[in-house]
Write an enzyme that holds these catalytic residues in place. Structure first.
Site, short mmCIF file in Angstrom:
data_model
loop_
_atom_site.label_atom_id
_atom_site.label_comp_id
_atom_site.label_asym_id
_atom_site.label_seq_id
_atom_site.Cartn_x
_atom_site.Cartn_y
_atom_site.Cartn_z
N ASP A 30 17.37 31.90 -24.03
CA ASP A 30 17.54 32.34 -22.65
C ASP A 30 18.91 32.99 -22.51
O ASP A 30 19.80 32.77 -23.34
CB ASP A 30 17.40 31.17 -21.66
CG ASP A 30 16.91 31.63 -20.29
OD1 ASP A 30 15.77 31.30 -19.92
OD2 ASP A 30 17.67 32.35 -19.60
N TYR A 90 7.45 45.25 -9.33
CA TYR A 90 6.99 44.17 -10.22
C TYR A 90 5.59 44.49 -10.75
O TYR A 90 5.33 44.44 -11.95
CB TYR A 90 6.98 42.87 -9.42
CG TYR A 90 6.43 41.65 -10.12
CD1 TYR A 90 7.10 41.07 -11.19
CD2 TYR A 90 5.23 41.07 -9.69
CE1 TYR A 90 6.59 39.93 -11.81
CE2 TYR A 90 4.73 39.94 -10.29
CZ TYR A 90 5.41 39.38 -11.36
OH TYR A 90 4.91 38.25 -11.97
C1 AKB Z 1 5.21 36.19 -7.85
O1 AKB Z 1 4.90 35.71 -6.75
O2 AKB Z 1 5.93 37.19 -7.98
C2 AKB Z 1 4.66 35.53 -9.09
C3 AKB Z 1 3.37 36.15 -9.51
C4 AKB Z 1 2.12 35.83 -8.80
O3 AKB Z 1 3.36 36.92 -10.42
N1 AKB Z 1 4.52 34.13 -8.87
#
Ligand code: AKB
Length: 318
Positions: free
Chosen positions: A34, A141
């Site tokens: 890490d 993301y």
């Molecule tokens: C998030 O909420 O970003 C994560 C996921 C569902 O990938 N827990």
């Protein structure tokens, strides 16, 4: 016997996965790494390396030093924190994955990549979301997760790297806290219910998403890497789920154990928009058919276990 490297061993998944991998494959065969020093349990019960996975040479040195043949790559920024710093999320999530895949290619390692329900977007079918469907996420993301899935498939097809992955739902655990996700409320609610009998939720009461208790998530990560590769039609990444609930439903379940528990709402528009863009419930039949995925916990059994384990961890008597 496998020689495993866990990248991001101090995180929510990494801390429990490292412990379980060490039990299964032997402490000396599982190297935890890490950017920061994790808990004593991880750093001192087996090999540990401080590792910044944005540095490809550093990843290579650790892989070669320990003769690693399997990498669990868990280091990533989550959805809500990613929206605060999209450039950092792209650089960390994609840069580290690319480094891991390159090192894996050169050193003949298998790679586990955790994708997410965040890899889906507002125009994905919301109910029974198929394994193969529209993936046009509108968070950084989610974009890194779709790109990561494609990159892992590319390294498999082009270079023969044994890449495998799952699309994790929200993960709930009493060991380590999640850091900056949209589904974090489903962990916080247990802590607040036990400590204060009250929780203020940042999502609307009826926001439904897929969720999973950590022991099932750990089992999935290990089982998919153990699966017979010849039976896998998909690789990156399999839909997996264990339950689907909304804030009002988890609150009702908690009330069975803590009758005075109260949930209130103060909506965070950023996290609400992310949650609204994700599925209500995904279809995980491909994982069930191709490698025998089957979760153990539902909302009821998870809540009973969470309340028991967390109250003992926090020394709270019910
Ligand atoms: C998030 O909420 O970003 C994560 C996921 C569902 O990938 N827990």
């Amino acid at each position: 016997m496998k020689r495993i490297l866990v990248v991001g061993a101090g995180g929510q998944i990494g801390s429990e996965l490292t412990t379980e991998l060490r039990k299964r494959y032997g402490t000396e065969n599982v190297v935890a790494s890490d950017k920061r020093r994790p808990s004593e349990e991880i750093a001192e019960t087996g090999p540990f390396e401080l590792l910044d996975c944005t540095d490809r040479d550093a990843v290579k040195r650790v892989v070669q030093r320990y003769k690693v043949d399997t990498i669990y790559h868990l280091a990533a920024l989550l959805s809500a924190v990613g929206e605060k710093n999209p450039l950092l999320a792209w650089n960390v999530n994609m840069g580290c994955l690319l480094n891991v895949l390159e090192v894996a290619k050169e050193n003949n390692c298998a790679v586990f990549f955790p994708s997410s329900i965040g890899a889906f977007g507002p125009n994905t079918p919301k109910d029974n979301t198929p394994q193969d469907t529209i993936q046009r996420p509108n968070t950084i993301y989610g974009i890194t997760k779709v790109a990561g899935e494609l990159l892992c498939d590319y390294y498999h097809q082009k270079f023969g790297v044994d890449t495998r992955g799952v699309r994790f739902p929200g993960l709930i655990s009493y060991v380590a806290l999640p850091g900056g996700g949209t589904t974090d409320y489903a962990v916080e609610i247990y802590y607040e219910a036990l400590k204060h009998g009250k929780y203020t939720c940042y999502l609307k009461p009826d926001t439904r998403m897929d969720m999973m208790y950590m022991p099932d998530a750990i089992k999935a990560a290990i089982d998919i890497m153990e699966a017979d590769g010849r039976k896998l039609i998909h690789r990156n990444a399999f839909n997996i789920t264990a339950m689907s609930f909304s804030p009002v439903e988890i609150a009702q379940e908690i009330k069975k154990h803590i009758p005075d528990f109260v949930i209130e709402y103060d909506i965070d528009p950023v996290r609400q928009a992310i949650a609204d863009s994700w599925p209500n419930r995904i279809d995980d039949s491909a994982a069930r058919t191709e490698w025998g995925w089957e979760p153990e916990y539902d909302l009821e059994s998870m809540t009973t276990d969470m309340i028991e384990k967390l109250s003992s961890k926090l020394s709270i008597k019910l």
